[in-house]
Design an enzyme around this catalytic site. Structure first.
Site: not given
Length: 622
Positions: A171, A517, A565, A574
């Site tokens: 993020d 991710h 995956d 992540e």
């Protein structure tokens, strides 16, 4: 009348009486001798001159020729022979040199970099991909651009610039707590293994990463002040319990395209965060000790932060704050020990050492009791790292009273923790593939594994540098090589020697995760701006990421060595700053042909432990 004596040379010596010759006779005889001598001398001079200067025809056919060299007269024949020999030797030497240079030489090639060095270079690139703010031209991540250029200023309640730093994971949130731990770990690895970084060609790169992180931390509080009452602990919001309100977790956008609010979270009693930030700046000050002004700036900031951590007690993530959902701190006593140790190493001020070795502090940090997570080193619990660091102090400086008792305890406990890492003990389970389960089968295991591998490798190097061949686990003696073997097997698992035959470091090896991710890696850079929900199609697609986030270590497999995956499952795919920092530290410790740490740099600010003995008295003079 004559008298005969004995000539010293063996013949008779006749001595005439004085009256046998008159004075006139003696004078005439003397003049006659002088004239004869003069005539003879002139004849010799003329003979020599005629011999040296006569024409060739006047000297006969077999007379030698000479060359006058000024200070020396030599035979012409000898002169020509000497000159000829010198010229011939020079020609021969030139010919040999020409032959040697024209023949192709087969240099022994340098051995190719080992896997740890290759992986190290890639792992550092992850930090380039996580940069926030204006991106340097040499960043070498083509799909990244400037982002977060209004951070801090866009929050009316804060109103100061917080541009820079690193995004934490997939993020765009900037969490100071794990970011500070990452800076501390990277700095520790550089202090110990700067020669290995230099051999890998990455010393400048890793120092630039540390400075990028340290400079941002200095922005998050009043670094010029001696006393503070707040820290900007976080930029961005991740809690999605509020429904459809756009924030860093609800939206799936490239950081360069963010247009949703990014609030700043300040803390006023955050001992754990402040002490960890102090550790980060203190460790970085040792890395940059040759840049005196910058190093002193870091030390001053660390001093201010550590004072704040002690004055305003409290956990930064208490009260259900946004950080508590992602990086909840379980306590601040371990940061007091950890931060105090780094503050002592950065300043040489024994007050910090007294604090870090205080028995009550160690007790509150959990040094005297076990528990399931004892020996697990992470962004939350730094006790194990602090014990290893302070064991180093005992091994190399042996400060003695009043520190020896607690340092000996830390040293013994470090040995026990190292025993718990070994496969012959059952403190921690292992998967069938051999991965140690430091988080007891919970998700995201690799961040804990790399930290343990680093501690095992560096403690092994400490023992060898102290000429200690190993340590005891109960009655059994284990050599230092056992620790390095543990570190290698764990890192080798991460690099591909696992049941999945997959490297968990993106871009390393033939097979690695393709659906990481990560917002920036999953959305193509093609001039199209996707809004908050418009990027969801890139989150949910089963196609591989269009951008490869080189060097990112993903969260890792489950307790059965299984791995999915899948982009939407962050527990597998992540990456994080803290995880990659531990990976970098472990890789550099294992890289290269030689072992060994820099024994002295970490003590550069530490004064002598004992007073300098007085000079010997002057020699006694009567």
């Amino acid at each position: 009348m004559s008298m005969y004596g004995r000539d010293p040379w063996g013949g008779p010596l006749e001595i005439s009486h004085a009256d046998s010759a008159t004075d006139d006779d003696r004078s005439r005889n003397l003049d006659s001798d002088r004239a004869a001598l003069s005539t003879t001398s002139r004849q010799l001079d003329e003979t020599q001159q005629s011999w040296l200067l006569a024409a060739p025809g006047d000297q006969g056919t077999k007379k030698n020729k000479y060359v006058d060299l000024g200070c020396l007269i030599v035979s012409r024949k000898l002169f020509l022979w000497t000159v000829g020999t010198v010229v011939a030797t020079a020609v021969l030497a030139g010919f040999i040199t020409l032959v040697v240079k024209t023949i192709p030489r087969h240099h022994r090639p340098h051995p190719p970099p080992d896997n740890y060095t290759l992986a190290l270079r890639k792992a550092l690139m992850f930090f380039n991909a996580q940069r926030s703010g204006p991106i340097p031209k040499h960043n070498n991540v083509t799909w990244r651009g400037n982002s977060g250029t209004r951070d801090g200023l866009s929050d009316p309640s804060y109103g100061k610039s917080l541009v820079g730093g690193f995004y934490d994971a997939g993020d765009a949130i900037k969490f100071n707590f794990p970011a500070s731990f990452a800076v501390t770990m990277l700095s520790w690895s550089v202090i110990e293994y700067s020669a290995k970084y230099e051999a890998a060609g990455e010393l400048g790169h890793v120092k630039e990463i540390i400075k990028w992180g340290a400079d941002y931390l200095l922005k998050t509080f009043n670094a010029s002040a001696d006393t503070i009452d707040r820290i900007a602990a976080q930029v961005g919001q991740g809690d999605t319990s509020g429904g459809t309100t756009p924030n860093d977790h609800y939206c799936w956008m490239r950081p360069e395209d963010m247009d949703y609010p990014r609030p700043v979270y300040e803390c006023h009693s955050c001992s754990d965060l402040a002490a960890e930030m102090a550790a980060a700046l203190a460790a970085a000050s040792i890395v940059f000790k040759d840049s005196k002004t910058y190093s002193q700036k870091l030390v001053h900031g660390a001093t201010t932060l550590f004072k704040f951590s002690r004055d305003q007690r409290g956990r930064y993530s208490s009260g259900g704050s946004d950080a508590s959902f992602f990086y909840n701190s379980t306590g601040y006593w371990d940061e007091f020990v950890w931060g105090g140790a780094w503050m002592y190493l950065a300043t040489g001020n024994s007050t910090y050492l007294k604090l870090a070795t205080h028995p009550t502090l160690a007790k509150h940090a959990g040094a005297f009791w076990g528990g399931p997570d004892y020996g697990v080193f992470s962004w939350d619990n730094k006790l194990t790292g602090a014990q290893v660091l302070l064991s180093r102090l005992r091994l190399f400086l042996s400060p003695g009273y009043p520190y020896e008792e607690i340092l000996r305890t830390f040293h013994n406990q470090t040995g026990i923790i190292m025993c718990s890492y070994l496969p012959v003990f059952t403190t921690f389970n292992r998967t069938r593939g051999g991965l140690i389960q430091l988080n007891h089968g919970r998700p995201q295991p690799l961040q804990y594994v790399v930290n343990a591998a680093f501690l095992a490798a560096i403690y092994s190097d400490y023992l060898e540098a102290a000429d200690t061949p190993g340590w005891y686990c109960g009655p059994n003696f284990f050599s230092t090589g056992v620790l390095r073997d543990f570190a290698r097997t764990q890192i080798d698992y991460i690099l591909g020697k696992n049941p999945q035959k997959m490297s968990y470091v993106v871009g390393f090896g033939a097979r690695y995760p393709k659906h990481v991710h990560h917002r920036g890696a999953s959305i193509p850079k093609k001039g199209v701006k996707y809004n908050c929900k418009g990027g969801w199609k890139w989150r949910d697609t089963k196609k591989p990421n269009p951008n490869t986030i080189v060097g990112a270590m993903v969260a890792g497999p489950d307790r059965h060595d299984g791995f999915r995956d899948v982009r939407t499952n962050y527990n597998y795919t992540e990456p994080t700053l803290a995880g990659n920092a531990g990976l970098v530290a472990a890789l550099v410790a294992l890289s290269g042909e030689g072992n060994g740490v820099d024994k002295n740099t970490i003590f550069s600010a530490v004064p002598p432990m004992f007073p300098t003995p007085p000079p010997p008295p002057a020699p006694w003079k009567p």
